[in-house]
Write an enzyme that holds these catalytic residues in place. Structure first.
Site, PDB file in Angstrom:
ATOM      1  N   GLY A  19     -35.269 -34.190  53.451  1.00 44.24           N
ATOM      2  CA  GLY A  19     -34.143 -34.175  54.375  1.00 44.24           C
ATOM      3  C   GLY A  19     -32.792 -33.987  53.707  1.00 44.24           C
ATOM      4  O   GLY A  19     -31.776 -33.836  54.396  1.00 44.24           O
ATOM      5  N   SER A  22     -29.860 -38.041  50.456  1.00 43.68           N
ATOM      6  CA  SER A  22     -29.306 -38.997  49.488  1.00 43.68           C
ATOM      7  C   SER A  22     -28.273 -38.363  48.567  1.00 43.68           C
ATOM      8  O   SER A  22     -28.600 -37.895  47.470  1.00 43.68           O
ATOM      9  CB  SER A  22     -30.442 -39.601  48.659  1.00 43.68           C
ATOM     10  OG  SER A  22     -31.067 -40.623  49.379  1.00 43.68           O
ATOM     11  N   ASN A  25     -28.263 -38.378  44.605  1.00 46.90           N
ATOM     12  CA  ASN A  25     -29.629 -38.262  44.094  1.00 46.90           C
ATOM     13  C   ASN A  25     -29.913 -36.762  43.991  1.00 46.90           C
ATOM     14  O   ASN A  25     -30.079 -36.072  45.000  1.00 46.90           O
ATOM     15  CB  ASN A  25     -30.567 -38.972  45.082  1.00 46.90           C
ATOM     16  CG  ASN A  25     -32.044 -38.697  44.867  1.00 46.90           C
ATOM     17  OD1 ASN A  25     -32.419 -37.751  44.193  1.00 46.90           O
ATOM     18  ND2 ASN A  25     -32.874 -39.529  45.473  1.00 46.90           N
ATOM     19  N   GLU A 174     -29.981 -52.741  46.463  1.00 46.64           N
ATOM     20  CA  GLU A 174     -31.063 -51.741  46.384  1.00 46.64           C
ATOM     21  C   GLU A 174     -32.344 -52.343  45.818  1.00 46.64           C
ATOM     22  O   GLU A 174     -33.242 -51.629  45.347  1.00 46.64           O
ATOM     23  CB  GLU A 174     -30.583 -50.551  45.547  1.00 46.64           C
ATOM     24  CG  GLU A 174     -29.357 -49.842  46.113  1.00 46.64           C
ATOM     25  CD  GLU A 174     -29.675 -48.848  47.223  1.00 46.64           C
ATOM     26  OE1 GLU A 174     -30.652 -48.109  47.117  1.00 46.64           O
ATOM     27  OE2 GLU A 174     -28.919 -48.820  48.230  1.00 46.64           O
ATOM     28  N   ARG A 214     -24.420 -47.806  44.300  1.00 48.71           N
ATOM     29  CA  ARG A 214     -25.073 -48.437  45.459  1.00 48.71           C
ATOM     30  C   ARG A 214     -25.146 -49.956  45.370  1.00 48.71           C
ATOM     31  O   ARG A 214     -25.135 -50.640  46.398  1.00 48.71           O
ATOM     32  CB  ARG A 214     -26.500 -47.895  45.605  1.00 48.71           C
ATOM     33  CG  ARG A 214     -26.579 -46.394  45.858  1.00 48.71           C
ATOM     34  CD  ARG A 214     -27.968 -46.054  46.352  1.00 48.71           C
ATOM     35  NE  ARG A 214     -28.287 -44.644  46.295  1.00 48.71           N
ATOM     36  CZ  ARG A 214     -29.432 -44.128  46.732  1.00 48.71           C
ATOM     37  NH1 ARG A 214     -30.366 -44.921  47.232  1.00 48.71           N
ATOM     38  NH2 ARG A 214     -29.675 -42.843  46.644  1.00 48.71           N
ATOM     39  N   HIS A 250     -29.848 -45.251  40.621  1.00 41.38           N
ATOM     40  CA  HIS A 250     -30.378 -46.606  40.411  1.00 41.38           C
ATOM     41  C   HIS A 250     -30.555 -46.796  38.918  1.00 41.38           C
ATOM     42  O   HIS A 250     -30.841 -45.836  38.195  1.00 41.38           O
ATOM     43  CB  HIS A 250     -31.766 -46.767  41.050  1.00 41.38           C
ATOM     44  CG  HIS A 250     -31.781 -46.790  42.538  1.00 41.38           C
ATOM     45  ND1 HIS A 250     -32.688 -46.095  43.300  1.00 41.38           N
ATOM     46  CD2 HIS A 250     -31.003 -47.464  43.424  1.00 41.38           C
ATOM     47  CE1 HIS A 250     -32.474 -46.319  44.584  1.00 41.38           C
ATOM     48  NE2 HIS A 250     -31.449 -47.142  44.690  1.00 41.38           N
ATOM     49  N   ASP A 252     -33.072 -47.883  37.464  1.00 41.21           N
ATOM     50  CA  ASP A 252     -34.425 -47.525  37.005  1.00 41.21           C
ATOM     51  C   ASP A 252     -34.601 -46.027  36.760  1.00 41.21           C
ATOM     52  O   ASP A 252     -35.686 -45.563  36.455  1.00 41.21           O
ATOM     53  CB  ASP A 252     -35.516 -48.088  37.933  1.00 41.21           C
ATOM     54  CG  ASP A 252     -35.563 -47.439  39.318  1.00 41.21           C
ATOM     55  OD1 ASP A 252     -34.814 -46.484  39.566  1.00 41.21           O
ATOM     56  OD2 ASP A 252     -36.361 -47.914  40.148  1.00 41.21           O
ATOM     57  N   CYS A 371     -40.285 -45.903  41.002  1.00 42.47           N
ATOM     58  CA  CYS A 371     -39.749 -46.064  42.369  1.00 42.47           C
ATOM     59  C   CYS A 371     -40.853 -46.445  43.335  1.00 42.47           C
ATOM     60  O   CYS A 371     -40.623 -47.114  44.331  1.00 42.47           O
ATOM     61  CB  CYS A 371     -39.161 -44.759  42.891  1.00 42.47           C
ATOM     62  SG  CYS A 371     -37.837 -44.102  41.910  1.00 42.47           S
TER      63      CYS A 371
END
Ligand code: SUG
Length: 448
Positions: A19, A22, A25, A174, A214, A250, A252, A371
């Site tokens: 979509g 984000s 991202n 998050e 975030r 993020h 991670d 994730c």
């Protein structure tokens, strides 16, 4: 008593699509509007779960969410029958329909922050569902996330659940994507490491210039209070704002830790030396010996890290004390990253082996191996108290692959999301899933 790190992987939902939702991202933005393959996505995720189970790791599964989220569309003013709600949204506000169809709950590292019982004041495992307040399509996940986690970890003697933090940017949370726990043994007290992107109330902390940060410091501090963690058991660190601006949305995406080890990129944090000293000191107080592996920017750039998801890997402890790194196929496709990994495993250090998984369907939306999993450290008694329906076994793997084959489409575009038949397909599939996983009624269509 024995204790384990159990990885609960998110099962990809039947509406998996690209979509472009984000901002910040890179993968999500660059694959926007491409057609996706939900069946392949779910099977890729299941294959990873099965492989880890077969390697002897404790593996669980976390159910996807009801999408399209018709109740959320109704809150945005679309009315009529469920089919009319979808048709009207498709006609008048396609981007809203797409957002309400996202299968983003698959990235369960963002579902919640989890503190094991050895760290918490009341000796229970604590869960705080993440409000995911930064993106609308993710902000609608937490009510169902809370119900699903409640059905998986129902025994109040062992498990405590907290509602998501207030849904405002100042408390942007998050979940475990910005949380790492260091310990000598999963069952012993450890040090919980909270990484934030910005402070909402203290202007001394710098902000990124381009992309949103975030996670706020204030959200992390609230989770620490809710879970009853001690000052000695917590370290905070700020993410380097410049890496957020390069697509590290993020922590991670640029660091991963397990046991006594932090594997991170040279540019990941601000005040790295102070942070490492604090982690070292606090882990020593609980009998651990902190170790860090810094990947220099001369070997792997931040751009390499963002493209390959080298750090969005799973760092797993093996019985002989050595570690295994689970990386996405994209790491093999990046020459510098692959070369670095060859050197790492042959250097005689702690990380001895790298295993590669094809997770392309998820990766194209910015979701790698890390994730897709929520880590929950549990002792034997707690593990026995988990709803056993969600623990991966060979028969469950077989049942879930058949379930995916039966219910999932192998192609999804915007037009497909506008098909009211999709809602019925998803509800039929999820109703069956709650029976397979023994979750009871957790979805809006089952409880309203
Ligand atoms: O929140 N992508 C997710 C990826 C989450 C990755 N999680 C961790 N790093 N732990 C996100 O940005 C993209 C959806 C879309 O564009 O269709 C998305 O939501």
């Amino acid at each position: 008593m024995k204790s384990y790190e159990v990885n609960f992987d998110g099962l990809v939902g039947p509406t998996h699509n690209y979509g472009g939702l984000s901002y910040g991202n890179v993968a999500s933005q660059s694959n926007s509007q491409q057609s996706s393959n939900p069946k392949e996505a779910a099977l890729q995720g299941l294959a990873k779960m099965k492989a880890l189970m077969e390697m002897g790791f404790q593996q669980g599964v976390l159910a996807p969410q009801e999408r399209p989220d018709v109740a959320a569309l109704r809150r945005l003013g679309f009315s009529g029958t469920d089919a009319q709600v979808i048709e009207r949204a498709a006609k008048e506000a396609m981007p809203l329909l797409v957002a309400n169809c996202s299968a983003s709950s698959m990235w369960v590292a963002n579902a919640a922050t989890v503190s094991p019982s050895a760290d918490t004041a009341d000796g229970r495992v604590h869960f705080t569902a993440a409000n995911l307040n930064c993106k609308y399509h993710r902000s609608i996940e937490h009510p169902t996330t809370s119900r699903v986690l409640g059905a998986m970890f129902a025994d109040q003697k062992h498990f405590a659940h907290h509602a998501a933090l207030p849904a405002v940017a100042q408390f942007g949370d998050e979940g475990a994507a910005n949380h790492t726990r260091f310990c000598r043994d999963y069952g012993e007290a450890g040090v919980e490491f909270f990484v934030f992107g910005r402070s909402a109330f203290d202007t001394r902390y710098p902000n990124p210039q381009k992309y949103p940060a975030r996670q706020t410091l204030e959200a992390s501090q609230a989770v620490v209070r809710l879970h009853g963690l001690s000052d000695d058991g917590v370290v905070y660190a700020q993410q380097n704002p410049s890496v957020i601006d390069q697509g590290v949305f993020h922590n991670d995406v640029i660091a991963v830790g397990n046991g006594e080890v932090l594997f991170y990129h040279e540019d990941a944090f601000l005040d790295t030396e102070q942070m490492l000293a604090e982690l070292h000191g606090k882990l020593a107080k609980v009998g651990g010996k902190f170790q860090s592996i810094c990947v220099p920017r001369s070997a792997v750039t931040v751009e390499d890290a963002v493209r390959s998801y080298l750090f969005n890997s799973q760092l797993l402890s093996r019985p002989d004390g050595s570690m295994l790194l689970i990386v996405p196929e994209e790491c093999r496709g990046n020459e510098r990253v692959w070369q670095y990994l060859q050197g790492l495993t042959s250097s005689g250090g702690l990380i001895r082996e790298v295993k590669v998984f094809d997770l392309k369907q998820s990766m194209q939306n910015g979701g790698g191996p890390a994730c897709l999993r929520l880590r929950v450290a549990l002792n034997e008694t707690e593990l026995a108290a988990v709803n056993q329906g969600v623990i991966m076994t060979a028969p469950l793997y077989g049942t879930l692959t058949e379930w995916v084959d039966k219910h999932y489409r192998d192609r999804m575009t915007e037009n497909d999301l506008a098909d009211p038949q999709l809602l019925l397909e998803c509800r039929t599939a999820l109703d069956e899933l709650t029976q397979i996983l023994k979750l009871g009624a957790v979805y809006p269509f089952q409880i309203n």
